[in-house]
Design an enzyme around this catalytic site. Structure first.
Site: not given
Ligand code: ADP
Length: 186
Positions: A17, A92, A131, A133, A144
């Protein structure tokens, strides 16, 4: 204002996404806003926010809703977001969805659609491993995904009830998924 675009991209970690948000943002002339990127930048800078969220992020847990509300309220208040945005990674949780609604309400704006980019879990795990990371170790990935199922997945029903949800099968090439999203929001 006519022509404004306000989209939320919803989906499990690794669903692509973020990539889709960037492509859509380019095309629609609005910013892609990734809360994950914003938090990672804060960590890299060593700001107060970064120090606060660093260990939470690396464990695979979610940052608390109040902190996220502050981050998102500030970001959506900037000038470039006034004409629209593609939100990636927020909301989220259900409380975050309510926060977003109230932020938008205050400026008389509303979401156009929430796009669920869905991908089978086995594919998500192999993508995440590829990936590589730092917050993508096998245990953290599993955590996650668990957090996604428990906290984020309920948003699907929430936005279905509001008739905003558009489901897109994300198990395809970047171009194909992009085409499906454009069809879904047209
Ligand atoms: P991905 O795109 O790989 O699902 P993100 O880069 O969006 O993950 O987010 C990485 C981390 O940042 C999450 O695992 C969380 O710890 C934190 N995070 C990002 N957005 C939020 C949110 N809206 N609420 C709570 N934590 C968040």
């Amino acid at each position: 204002m006519a022509g404004d675009t306000r989209l939320v991209l919803l989906g499990p970690p690794g669903s692509g996404k973020g990539t889709q948000a960037e492509i859509l943002a380019q095309r629609m002339g609005v910013p892609a806003i990734s809360t994950g990127d914003m938090l990672r930048e804060a960590v890299a800078e060593g700001s107060d926010l970064g120090r606060q969220v660093e260990s939470i992020m690396s464990s695979g847990a979610l940052v608390d809703d109040d902190t996220m509300a502050e981050v998102v309220r500030e970001r959506l208040g900037r000038q470039d977001a006034a004409k629209g945005f593609i939100l990636d990674g927020y909301p989220r949780t259900l409380p975050q969805a309510e926060t977003l609604e109230s932020i938008l309400q205050r400026s008389g704006a509303e979401l156009d659609a929430v796009v669920l980019v869905d991908v089978p879990e086995e594919e998500l795990i192999s993508r995440a491993v590829a990936r590589g990371r730092s917050d993508d170790s096998a245990d953290v990935i599993r955590e996650r995904l668990r957090v996604y199922r428990e906290k984020t997945r309920p948003l699907v029903e929430h936005y279905q009830e509001r008739r905003l949800l558009r489901e897109v099968d994300g198990y395809a090439s970047i171009e194909e998924v992009n085409r499906r999203i454009l069809d879904a929001v047209a």
